[in-house]
Design an enzyme around this catalytic site. Structure first.
Site, short mmCIF file in Angstrom:
data_model
loop_
_atom_site.label_atom_id
_atom_site.label_comp_id
_atom_site.label_asym_id
_atom_site.label_seq_id
_atom_site.Cartn_x
_atom_site.Cartn_y
_atom_site.Cartn_z
N GLU A 180 33.87 103.18 -45.21
CA GLU A 180 35.12 103.47 -44.51
C GLU A 180 36.06 102.25 -44.54
OE1 GLU A 180 34.45 105.28 -40.70
OE2 GLU A 180 36.23 104.36 -39.82
N ILE A 235 42.09 111.32 -33.45
CA ILE A 235 41.28 111.87 -34.54
C ILE A 235 42.15 112.37 -35.71
CG2 ILE A 235 39.43 113.50 -35.15
CD1 ILE A 235 38.80 111.11 -33.09
N THR A 236 42.03 111.68 -36.83
CA THR A 236 42.77 112.04 -38.04
C THR A 236 42.27 113.39 -38.55
OG1 THR A 236 43.03 109.70 -38.59
CG2 THR A 236 43.34 111.27 -40.40
N ALA A 240 36.89 104.24 -25.44
CA ALA A 240 35.87 103.69 -26.34
C ALA A 240 36.38 103.71 -27.78
CB ALA A 240 34.57 104.49 -26.22
N ILE A 279 36.37 113.07 -38.53
CA ILE A 279 35.28 112.35 -37.88
C ILE A 279 35.76 111.92 -36.49
CG2 ILE A 279 35.95 110.29 -39.26
CD1 ILE A 279 32.41 110.77 -37.99
N ALA A 280 35.06 112.36 -35.47
CA ALA A 280 35.51 112.12 -34.09
C ALA A 280 34.53 111.20 -33.37
CB ALA A 280 35.64 113.45 -33.36
N GLY A 327 39.62 101.74 -37.84
CA GLY A 327 38.39 101.54 -38.60
C GLY A 327 37.81 100.15 -38.47
N GLY A 328 38.12 99.47 -37.38
CA GLY A 328 37.62 98.10 -37.18
C GLY A 328 38.78 97.13 -37.19
C1 LIG Z 1 46.49 106.62 -36.59
C2 LIG Z 1 45.06 106.44 -36.16
C3 LIG Z 1 44.06 107.22 -36.73
C4 LIG Z 1 42.74 107.10 -36.28
N1 LIG Z 1 41.78 107.94 -36.80
C5 LIG Z 1 40.54 107.96 -36.23
C6 LIG Z 1 39.58 108.95 -36.62
O1 LIG Z 1 39.81 109.77 -37.51
N2 LIG Z 1 38.38 108.96 -35.98
C7 LIG Z 1 38.06 108.07 -35.01
O2 LIG Z 1 36.96 108.15 -34.46
N3 LIG Z 1 38.94 107.11 -34.62
C8 LIG Z 1 40.18 107.04 -35.21
N4 LIG Z 1 41.10 106.09 -34.81
C9 LIG Z 1 40.73 105.13 -33.78
C10 LIG Z 1 40.63 103.71 -34.28
O3 LIG Z 1 39.49 103.52 -35.08
C11 LIG Z 1 40.68 102.81 -33.04
O4 LIG Z 1 42.02 102.83 -32.59
C12 LIG Z 1 40.25 101.40 -33.33
O5 LIG Z 1 38.86 101.36 -33.56
C13 LIG Z 1 40.57 100.45 -32.17
O6 LIG Z 1 40.10 100.98 -30.97
P1 LIG Z 1 41.09 101.06 -29.67
O7 LIG Z 1 42.34 101.71 -30.12
O8 LIG Z 1 40.34 101.67 -28.57
O9 LIG Z 1 41.43 99.57 -29.34
P2 LIG Z 1 40.58 98.60 -28.37
O10 LIG Z 1 39.14 98.71 -28.70
O11 LIG Z 1 41.02 98.84 -26.98
O12 LIG Z 1 41.11 97.19 -28.87
C14 LIG Z 1 42.49 96.82 -28.71
C15 LIG Z 1 42.72 95.56 -29.48
O13 LIG Z 1 41.95 94.51 -28.92
C16 LIG Z 1 41.48 93.64 -29.92
N5 LIG Z 1 40.01 93.59 -29.85
C17 LIG Z 1 39.13 94.62 -29.74
N6 LIG Z 1 37.87 94.17 -29.72
C18 LIG Z 1 37.94 92.81 -29.76
C19 LIG Z 1 36.97 91.76 -29.77
N7 LIG Z 1 35.66 92.02 -29.74
N8 LIG Z 1 37.42 90.47 -29.83
C20 LIG Z 1 38.74 90.20 -29.88
N9 LIG Z 1 39.69 91.15 -29.91
C21 LIG Z 1 39.30 92.43 -29.85
C22 LIG Z 1 41.99 94.19 -31.26
O14 LIG Z 1 43.16 93.52 -31.64
C23 LIG Z 1 42.28 95.63 -30.95
O15 LIG Z 1 43.29 96.18 -31.79
C24 LIG Z 1 42.41 106.15 -35.28
C25 LIG Z 1 43.42 105.36 -34.73
C26 LIG Z 1 44.73 105.50 -35.15
C27 LIG Z 1 45.80 104.65 -34.51
#
Ligand SMILES: Cc1cc2nc3c(=O)[nH]c(=O)nc-3n(C[C@H](O)[C@H](O)[C@H](O)COP(=O)(O)OP(=O)(O)OC[C@H]3O[C@@H](n4cnc5c(N)ncnc54)[C@H](O)[C@@H]3O)c2cc1C
Length: 380
Positions: free
Chosen positions: A245, A159-160, A132, A125-126, A366-367
């Site tokens: 999820e 993307i996993t 973003a 799932i991408a 995942g949030g």
């Molecule tokens: C190993 C791995 C596998 C993944 N697999 C997938 C996948 O299969 N598909 C996919 O689509 N995505 C995937 N992701 C992405 C993952 O869901 C995101 O990394 C995650 O949603 C956080 O987004 P970001 O990394 O852009 O962090 P950002 O959005 O930049 O946030 C950084 C940090 O800021 C803080 N933060 C963010 N928002 C707020 C807020 N509103 N208030 C206060 N603090 C906040 C949190 O501590 C957060 O960790 C994966 C990530 C990893 C590391």
């Protein structure tokens, strides 16, 4: 521990997954970590056992099970101690392919679901992009109308299963005039489609046997029937599976915590220091017992949230609480369990060293915890 939430069928399923974990995952997990991938044959083996189609209709080879089944699958995989393996499987079963089930046309379901259930077709799932992640609405990948199809451009990050997936479910902006979460749609993208490439395989802190990739789309031509669900309603389609999820990610955290505590109790009971075992020291056994109690509390919230989802109730508040609590707790558990393993906890031949690394992402992916707490606060 007995539970009011699970019937005999669930119990049998749990035993089946546990057997698979003990016989297949534990003996081979280290080799998969070193190779940076889970062999497809192992996923096919899970398919043969019916473990990849629990959330898909019987008409396509699935068992049409509920969120309680997903929770127990994820909890038992979590207990394997190989977070990368759990992620590979659960992204396929509970995070990617359910989108197809929820939003697919009959033709799309007939084409893809049987292979997904067997393990012949691996899904990803991408949604996330470099700019973003938590804020899905910031996505910039576009799919523009092009004759009777679409032209996909942009890139996705983290993307996993991104390197190995046969089918990627991609979210893209289809109406740039609409801002925020509107104007996004979902598409089915097959591996090998011209213009679609893996930018790079990302090397990670943990989850090493799970492949994580940057995906690149350069004028990828998609046919009309690649659209999944309703045009410009993709964000709402994505949201349909958010709770499931998050539930399975929390269940992984509960399973991993349980396993780490069991390993630590065993270690503390055998390790001698100052004329007795570590377990003879009240300071140690009480800290472990408190963690064990908190994990049990998280487990009960997990089962309750899974039951709410299974019975079709709104569970955003409970699932958000659960994801926040379990994602933080598993990291606390790992820190303390590693501490009580002493120097051995820092050495790669000890499972806890890997488990500490694997757990770290569970409060982010995942949030993130903070995003989950905002969901709770909105409902406070
Ligand atoms: C190993 C791995 C596998 C993944 N697999 C997938 C996948 O299969 N598909 C996919 O689509 N995505 C995937 N992701 C992405 C993952 O869901 C995101 O990394 C995650 O949603 C956080 O987004 P970001 O990394 O852009 O962090 P950002 O959005 O930049 O946030 C950084 C940090 O800021 C803080 N933060 C963010 N928002 C707020 C807020 N509103 N208030 C206060 N603090 C906040 C949190 O501590 C957060 O960790 C994966 C990530 C990893 C590391």
């Amino acid at each position: 521990m007995k539970s009011i939430y699970f019937g005999e069928e669930h119990q049998m399923l749990r035993e089946q997954v546990r057997r698979f974990v003990n016989e297949v995952v534990r003996p081979q997990g280290e080799a998969w970590e070193a190779a940076g991938r889970v062999p497809r044959e192992v996923l096919k083996q899970m398919g043969e056992l019916g473990l990849l189609g629990m959330r898909h209709p019987e008409a396509y080879g699935g068992t049409d099970n509920d969120a309680l089944a997903s929770a127990l699958l994820a909890e038992e995989l979590g207990r394997s101690s190989f977070g990368g393996f759990s992620a590979t499987v659960l992204v396929h079963t509970d995070m990617a392919s359910p989108h197809l089930r929820h939003s697919g046309t009959k033709a799309q379901l007939e084409r893809w679901l049987p292979g997904i259930v067997r393990g012949d077709v691996l899904t990803a799932i991408a949604v996330s992009e470099a700019d973003a992640g938590s804020d899905v609405a910031g996505m910039r990948t576009t799919a523009r109308r092009d004759g009777d199809g679409w032209l996909l451009n942009g890139s996705k990050m983290f993307i996993t299963n991104g390197v190995t997936a046969d089918l990627v479910i991609v979210a893209a902006r289809t109406d740039p005039s609409q801002k925020g979460s509107r104007g996004i749609s979902m598409f089915l993208l097959e591996r090998g489609t011209p213009g679609f490439s893996v930018g790079r395989k990302l090397e990670k802190f943990g989850w090493r046997c799970s492949d994580t990739a940057e995906l690149v789309f350069e004028n990828v031509r998609l046919p009309e029937d690649a659209l999944l669900g309703k045009l410009n309603r993709g964000f709402y389609e994505i949201m349909k599976n958010f709770q499931n999820e998050r539930l399975v990610l929390a269940a992984m955290a509960v399973g991993e915590s349980t396993e780490a505590i069991e390993q630590t109790v065993r270690y503390a009971k055998s390790r001698k220091a100052f004329g007795a075992t570590l377990w003879d020291k009240q300071a140690i056994r009480q800290r472990v017992a408190l963690l064990e109690s908190r994990v049990e509390a998280a487990r009960q919230l997990l089962y309750h949230a899974a039951w709410l989802l299974s019975s079709g109730s709104d569970a955003v508040r409970e699932v958000s609480m659960l994801k926040a609590v379990a994602g933080e707790l598993v990291n606390e558990v790992m820190y303390t369990c590693q501490q009580f393993h002493g120097g051995m906890g820092y050495i790669q031949e000890t499972a806890i060293e890997r488990m500490v690394r694997d757990a770290r992402v569970l409060s982010v992916g995942g949030g993130a915890t903070e995003v989950m707490l905002e969901e709770v606060a909105k409902r406070s």
